[in-house]
Design a protein around this motif. Structure first.
Motif, PDB file in Angstrom:
ATOM      1  N   GLY A 173       0.812  -1.208   0.000  1.00 46.41           N
ATOM      2  CA  GLY A 173       0.000   0.000   0.000  1.00 46.41           C
ATOM      3  C   GLY A 173       0.848   1.261   0.000  1.00 46.41           C
ATOM      4  O   GLY A 173       0.534   2.236  -0.704  1.00 46.41           O
ATOM      5  N   ALA A 174       1.921   1.264   0.777  1.00 43.16           N
ATOM      6  CA  ALA A 174       2.806   2.431   0.806  1.00 43.16           C
ATOM      7  C   ALA A 174       3.445   2.664  -0.560  1.00 43.16           C
ATOM      8  O   ALA A 174       3.576   3.809  -1.018  1.00 43.16           O
ATOM      9  N   ALA A 175       3.851   1.589  -1.221  1.00 45.56           N
ATOM     10  CA  ALA A 175       4.458   1.719  -2.547  1.00 45.56           C
ATOM     11  C   ALA A 175       3.451   2.250  -3.559  1.00 45.56           C
ATOM     12  O   ALA A 175       3.761   3.137  -4.367  1.00 45.56           O
ATOM     13  N   ILE A 176       2.234   1.727  -3.518  1.00 44.63           N
ATOM     14  CA  ILE A 176       1.202   2.184  -4.458  1.00 44.63           C
ATOM     15  C   ILE A 176       0.836   3.643  -4.165  1.00 44.63           C
ATOM     16  O   ILE A 176       0.637   4.445  -5.087  1.00 44.63           O
ATOM     17  N   GLY A 177       0.746   4.000  -2.900  1.00 45.40           N
ATOM     18  CA  GLY A 177       0.429   5.380  -2.557  1.00 45.40           C
ATOM     19  C   GLY A 177       1.456   6.360  -3.080  1.00 45.40           C
ATOM     20  O   GLY A 177       1.116   7.480  -3.490  1.00 45.40           O
ATOM     21  N   SER A 178       2.728   5.960  -3.093  1.00 41.97           N
ATOM     22  CA  SER A 178       3.774   6.871  -3.575  1.00 41.97           C
ATOM     23  C   SER A 178       3.658   7.158  -5.065  1.00 41.97           C
ATOM     24  O   SER A 178       4.238   8.129  -5.560  1.00 41.97           O
ATOM     25  N   LEU A 179       2.903   6.329  -5.787  1.00 39.89           N
ATOM     26  CA  LEU A 179       2.685   6.596  -7.208  1.00 39.89           C
ATOM     27  C   LEU A 179       1.853   7.862  -7.422  1.00 39.89           C
ATOM     28  O   LEU A 179       1.831   8.404  -8.531  1.00 39.89           O
ATOM     29  N   ALA A 180       1.177   8.321  -6.377  1.00 40.23           N
ATOM     30  CA  ALA A 180       0.360   9.536  -6.488  1.00 40.23           C
ATOM     31  C   ALA A 180       1.089  10.784  -6.017  1.00 40.23           C
ATOM     32  O   ALA A 180       0.517  11.881  -6.049  1.00 40.23           O
ATOM     33  N   PHE A 181       2.336  10.661  -5.570  1.00 39.78           N
ATOM     34  CA  PHE A 181       3.055  11.811  -5.026  1.00 39.78           C
ATOM     35  C   PHE A 181       3.185  12.945  -6.042  1.00 39.78           C
ATOM     36  O   PHE A 181       3.053  14.117  -5.696  1.00 39.78           O
ATOM     37  N   ASP A 182       3.492  12.615  -7.282  1.00 40.29           N
ATOM     38  CA  ASP A 182       3.707  13.657  -8.285  1.00 40.29           C
ATOM     39  C   ASP A 182       2.442  14.454  -8.569  1.00 40.29           C
ATOM     40  O   ASP A 182       2.512  15.611  -9.003  1.00 40.29           O
ATOM     41  N   THR A 183       1.288  13.854  -8.334  1.00 37.08           N
ATOM     42  CA  THR A 183       0.023  14.519  -8.648  1.00 37.08           C
ATOM     43  C   THR A 183      -0.553  15.255  -7.453  1.00 37.08           C
ATOM     44  O   THR A 183      -0.916  16.440  -7.544  1.00 37.08           O
ATOM     45  N   ILE A 184      -0.667  14.597  -6.301  1.00 35.11           N
ATOM     46  CA  ILE A 184      -1.320  15.221  -5.144  1.00 35.11           C
ATOM     47  C   ILE A 184      -0.370  15.385  -3.956  1.00 35.11           C
ATOM     48  O   ILE A 184      -0.836  15.713  -2.853  1.00 35.11           O
ATOM     49  N   THR A 185       0.908  15.170  -4.130  1.00 33.28           N
ATOM     50  CA  THR A 185       1.945  15.337  -3.117  1.00 33.28           C
ATOM     51  C   THR A 185       1.789  14.326  -1.976  1.00 33.28           C
ATOM     52  O   THR A 185       0.705  13.769  -1.786  1.00 33.28           O
ATOM     53  N   PRO A 186       2.860  14.091  -1.222  1.00 36.97           N
ATOM     54  CA  PRO A 186       2.750  13.174  -0.078  1.00 36.97           C
ATOM     55  C   PRO A 186       1.686  13.594   0.927  1.00 36.97           C
ATOM     56  O   PRO A 186       1.001  12.750   1.512  1.00 36.97           O
ATOM     57  N   TYR A 212       5.935   9.513   4.638  1.00 43.84           N
ATOM     58  CA  TYR A 212       5.660   9.606   3.208  1.00 43.84           C
ATOM     59  C   TYR A 212       6.519  10.668   2.538  1.00 43.84           C
ATOM     60  O   TYR A 212       6.914  10.516   1.379  1.00 43.84           O
ATOM     61  N   SER A 213       6.821  11.749   3.262  1.00 45.69           N
ATOM     62  CA  SER A 213       7.738  12.751   2.708  1.00 45.69           C
ATOM     63  C   SER A 213       9.135  12.161   2.564  1.00 45.69           C
ATOM     64  O   SER A 213       9.847  12.452   1.591  1.00 45.69           O
ATOM     65  N   ALA A 214       9.535  11.322   3.522  1.00 51.10           N
ATOM     66  CA  ALA A 214      10.831  10.650   3.426  1.00 51.10           C
ATOM     67  C   ALA A 214      10.853   9.664   2.277  1.00 51.10           C
ATOM     68  O   ALA A 214      11.847   9.569   1.537  1.00 51.10           O
ATOM     69  N   VAL A 215       9.766   8.910   2.105  1.00 48.92           N
ATOM     70  CA  VAL A 215       9.683   7.961   0.989  1.00 48.92           C
ATOM     71  C   VAL A 215       9.841   8.684  -0.341  1.00 48.92           C
ATOM     72  O   VAL A 215      10.500   8.186  -1.263  1.00 48.92           O
ATOM     73  N   ASP A 216       9.270   9.879  -0.437  1.00 49.86           N
ATOM     74  CA  ASP A 216       9.362  10.660  -1.673  1.00 49.86           C
ATOM     75  C   ASP A 216      10.788  11.077  -1.976  1.00 49.86           C
ATOM     76  O   ASP A 216      11.157  11.269  -3.138  1.00 49.86           O
ATOM     77  N   ARG A 217      11.620  11.193  -0.937  1.00 52.41           N
ATOM     78  CA  ARG A 217      12.980  11.702  -1.120  1.00 52.41           C
ATOM     79  C   ARG A 217      14.040  10.608  -1.165  1.00 52.41           C
ATOM     80  O   ARG A 217      15.000  10.704  -1.934  1.00 52.41           O
ATOM     81  N   ILE A 218      13.903   9.578  -0.314  1.00 56.03           N
ATOM     82  CA  ILE A 218      14.976   8.581  -0.229  1.00 56.03           C
ATOM     83  C   ILE A 218      14.517   7.176  -0.587  1.00 56.03           C
ATOM     84  O   ILE A 218      15.319   6.240  -0.542  1.00 56.03           O
ATOM     85  N   GLY A 219      13.254   7.000  -0.937  1.00 57.39           N
ATOM     86  CA  GLY A 219      12.781   5.678  -1.322  1.00 57.39           C
ATOM     87  C   GLY A 219      12.131   4.941  -0.160  1.00 57.39           C
ATOM     88  O   GLY A 219      12.392   5.213   1.015  1.00 57.39           O
ATOM     89  N   LEU A 220      11.300   3.972  -0.511  1.00 58.16           N
ATOM     90  CA  LEU A 220      10.505   3.263   0.484  1.00 58.16           C
ATOM     91  C   LEU A 220      11.358   2.420   1.421  1.00 58.16           C
ATOM     92  O   LEU A 220      11.176   2.441   2.642  1.00 58.16           O
ATOM     93  N   GLY A 221      12.297   1.658   0.876  1.00 59.28           N
ATOM     94  CA  GLY A 221      13.087   0.741   1.695  1.00 59.28           C
ATOM     95  C   GLY A 221      13.900   1.450   2.758  1.00 59.28           C
ATOM     96  O   GLY A 221      13.875   1.064   3.942  1.00 59.28           O
ATOM     97  N   LEU A 222      14.624   2.505   2.386  1.00 61.59           N
ATOM     98  CA  LEU A 222      15.458   3.214   3.347  1.00 61.59           C
ATOM     99  C   LEU A 222      14.611   3.974   4.358  1.00 61.59           C
ATOM    100  O   LEU A 222      14.943   4.024   5.550  1.00 61.59           O
ATOM    101  N   ALA A 223      13.505   4.559   3.907  1.00 58.75           N
ATOM    102  CA  ALA A 223      12.648   5.319   4.826  1.00 58.75           C
ATOM    103  C   ALA A 223      12.068   4.408   5.897  1.00 58.75           C
ATOM    104  O   ALA A 223      12.094   4.743   7.088  1.00 58.75           O
ATOM    105  N   VAL A 224      11.537   3.263   5.510  1.00 56.98           N
ATOM    106  CA  VAL A 224      10.937   2.346   6.485  1.00 56.98           C
ATOM    107  C   VAL A 224      12.006   1.762   7.405  1.00 56.98           C
ATOM    108  O   VAL A 224      11.770   1.557   8.595  1.00 56.98           O
ATOM    109  N   THR A 225      13.204   1.518   6.877  1.00 57.28           N
ATOM    110  CA  THR A 225      14.281   0.983   7.710  1.00 57.28           C
ATOM    111  C   THR A 225      14.653   1.962   8.812  1.00 57.28           C
ATOM    112  O   THR A 225      14.798   1.590   9.983  1.00 57.28           O
ATOM    113  N   LEU A 226      14.825   3.244   8.457  1.00 60.30           N
ATOM    114  CA  LEU A 226      15.160   4.248   9.466  1.00 60.30           C
ATOM    115  C   LEU A 226      13.996   4.457  10.434  1.00 60.30           C
ATOM    116  O   LEU A 226      14.206   4.642  11.633  1.00 60.30           O
TER     117      LEU A 226
END
Length: 289
Positions: A34-47, A96-110
């Motif tokens: 779900g987090a990965a799919i949600g990030s597909l909308a970042f460019d349109t409606i922002t995190p 979600y702002s972190a996912v937009d900048r550094i990617g899902l894997g690194l954001a969730v790890t931190l």
């Protein structure tokens, strides 16, 4: 007359444990997908827009299933609920702002450093000290200086980690004063209200497409409604340590979802850092009584 005691059947218990494992696996996969799919909308409606939609769906799902008795809350309970609502609002926006900048894997790890810090806090065991050092080494590698390093994104992920630690402590405090998930549901509802002006503002300034709305709604369902239901059912079937170990797999699943859905590739050192942090948490859980 002597009687013999018939041993209790083990099949139902084994079946229940297997169902719990299946539920935990489904929860983790659903959450990160779900987090990965949600990030597909970042460019349109922002995190922020995606988080707003997710919070609204989570609030509706939790309030509908829990139905908290708001009039019976005391002032002390309301203070805890309001604090948790603030944590809800910040943690998802920061993540979600972190996912937009550094990617899902690194954001969730931190972000996962939050529950790990709670688990290690106050411990004097040598094994926990070793786990803390192992996790710290993983973080040092993830945040090592590089030309492409996004320290703002890493800082946002660490803010989410602090919020996750606060979420655990506040939920623990609420669980001792309110039955069931009434406190959590109410806090989620308040957080959803906080995001009403934010979400409306974002959607007005960033007109959504149907696909973007679909991605955001899917994120809300898969990352909020489904995990809540699965986790609640799983905790009735498996012990808490096993549940915590499965939570440890979230960084790995997040990195995998980021790779398969978003095409976010990690280098060998980043995978090693994720493995170190997951290993530290798993070891901490397994070595505790």
């Amino acid at each position: 007359m002597a009687t013999t005691r018939t041993p209790a059947p083990t099949a139902p218990a084994t079946s229940s444990r297997g169902a719990g494992v299946a539920l935990m696996s489904g929860s983790a996969v659903s959450n990160q997908t779900g987090a990965a799919i949600g990030s597909l909308a970042f460019d349109t409606i922002t995190p922020a827009g995606v988080v707003a939609v997710r919070q609204w769906i989570a609030a509706v799902a939790l309030l509908a299933t829990t139905r908290p008795r708001l009039r019976e809350f005391t002032a002390a309970q309301w203070r805890l609920v309001i604090a948790l609502a603030g944590v809800f609002a910040v943690i998802n926006l920061a993540l979600y702002s972190a996912v937009d900048r550094i990617g899902l894997g690194l954001a969730v790890t931190l972000e996962f450093l939050g529950p790990l810090a709670v688990a290690l806090a106050g411990s004097r065991r040598r094994i926990d000290l070793a786990c803390a050092l192992l996790a710290a080494a993983g973080v040092a590698v993830l945040m090592r200086p590089q030309p492409s390093a996004d320290y703002l994104g890493m800082g946002l992920a660490l803010l989410a980690a602090v919020c996750w630690a606060c979420y655990i402590l506040l939920n623990h405090a609420l669980g001792r004063t309110l039955p069931g998930a009434q406190g959590t549901a109410t806090a989620c509802g308040l957080s959803g209200l906080l995001f009403v002006p934010i979400g409306i503002g974002v959607l007005l300034t960033h007109p959504p497409t149907w696909s973007a709305l679909g991605f955001a709604v899917t994120a809300g369902v898969l990352s909020s409604a489904v995990p809540f239901l699965c986790d609640a059912l799983a905790l009735r079937r498996v012990p808490a340590p096993l549940f915590a170990i499965f939570m440890s797999l979230n960084p790995v699943l997040a990195a995998t979802a980021g790779l398969l859905i978003l095409g976010q590739h990690l280098d060998l050192w980043q995978w090693a850092s994720i493995a170190a942090i997951v290993t530290a948490n798993t070891t901490t859980v397994l070595t505790r009584r």
